[in-house]
Design an enzyme around this catalytic site. Structure first.
Site, PDB file in Angstrom:
ATOM      1  N   SER A 174       0.873  -1.042  -0.111  1.00 27.75           N
ATOM      2  CA  SER A 174       0.099   0.091   0.043  1.00 27.75           C
ATOM      3  C   SER A 174       0.900   1.188  -0.151  1.00 27.75           C
ATOM      4  CB  SER A 174      -0.791  -0.229   1.085  1.00 27.75           C
ATOM      5  OG  SER A 174      -1.469   1.271   1.284  1.00 27.75           O
ATOM      6  N   TYR A 187      -3.674  -3.373   9.231  1.00 29.89           N
ATOM      7  CA  TYR A 187      -3.210  -3.405   7.707  1.00 29.89           C
ATOM      8  C   TYR A 187      -1.990  -2.705   7.373  1.00 29.89           C
ATOM      9  CZ  TYR A 187      -3.878  -2.665   3.016  1.00 29.89           C
ATOM     10  OH  TYR A 187      -3.783  -2.591   1.272  1.00 29.89           O
TER      11      TYR A 187
END
Length: 288
Positions: A174, A187
């Site tokens: 990400s 995450y």
């Protein structure tokens, strides 16, 4: 410095100028890079994984599709085949390690190996710290799917890649791994673990023509972000644009691929960590 805070926020939506420059300089096509190769894609039933399967399959790869939902996998396979590609489906819940081990053994037996592994499947959880004190399981289940499942897949396919002295592991991370992601601690940490593993394994396989590519993916309009109202009107890539980033990674085999401003943010974090903390905190408090 509100202008800098806004600039850093926008990196999640910016594409890397490195990609555009590499497209100008490159000497081969996606077909040159992928024809005849066996490509395992996790999370292939929807979103980026599905779009990448269509694109890589149409370019000549045999795409091996992994996800929990068999009907959607069949739909993906049909789309690949309609575009002239080859596809096989391997329904599997990657959270179930016994099922995962059986699946990857079947993949290797039926296909003779995997030339390219795209670790795309993932779970995202947005939850603030003060809502997480009694939710250790959020960190555990996120790490299980986002880190430990890819590790098991890599350990299964890497012996063949090293023996053939050819292969690539593409880890979908990400952009938040570059600019931080307060509110998404489970995450971001799980993706950071995968990134660090790639660093270590790349050093060990540097002379063996096995490439680890970390893609710091900007925000993409998929089912994963749908529950978050903050992203309802946010600028985001389409799944097809996300798939093109994967295609660029396959063609150019870069070590890292992500937003240019994300790398700038990472440098600021290294040089001025306290300032980076303050900017990240301000963004979090304002809901950005």
């Amino acid at each position: 410095m509100p202008e800098l805070s806004e600039l850093l926020y926008r990196i999640r939506h910016s594409l890397d100028t490195q990609v555009s420059m590499s497209r100008i300089r490159r000497q081969r096509t996606l077909e040159d890079a992928i024809t005849g190769r066996r490509v395992l894609i996790t999370g292939a039933s929807s979103g980026i994984g599905r779009a990448a399967a269509r694109q890589l399959g149409a370019a000549g790869a045999t795409v091996l599709l992994v996800a929990r939902r068999e009907p959607e996998l069949l739909d993906t396979a049909h789309e690949v085949e309609a575009a002239g590609g080859k596809a096989a489906i391997y329904p599997c819940d990657l959270n179930d390690f016994d099922a995962l081990d059986a699946m990857i053994e079947r993949v290797l037996t039926e296909n003779g190996g995997v030339d390219l592994l795209v670790n795309n499947a993932g779970r995202s959880i947005r939850r603030k710290l003060d809502e997480s004190y009694e939710r250790f399981h959020d960190y555990e289940r996120t790490m299980r799917l986002n880190y430990l499942a890819p590790v098991r897949l890599m350990l299964a396919v890497l012996p063949g890649m090293r023996e053939r002295r050819d292969g690539q592991i593409v880890n979908i991370l990400s952009a938040a791994n570059l600019y931080r992601g307060p509110g998404y601690s489970a995450y971001v940490a799980s993706k950071a673990a995968l990134d660090s593993l790639g660093d270590s394994l790349q050093a060990e396989t540097h002379t063996e023509n096995v490439r680890f590519t970390s893609i710091y993916m900007p925000l993409v309009r998929t089912d994963m972000i749908a529950p978050n109202p903050l992203y309802a009107d946010a600028a985001a890539l389409t799944p097809q644009q996300g798939a093109q980033i994967i295609a660029d990674a396959v063609i150019d085999r870069p070590r890292r691929l992500g937003p240019l401003l994300g790398r700038v943010s990472s440098l600021i974090d290294t040089a001025l960590p306290e300032r980076a903390d303050a900017l990240s905190s301000a963004r979090f408090r304002t809901g950005m």
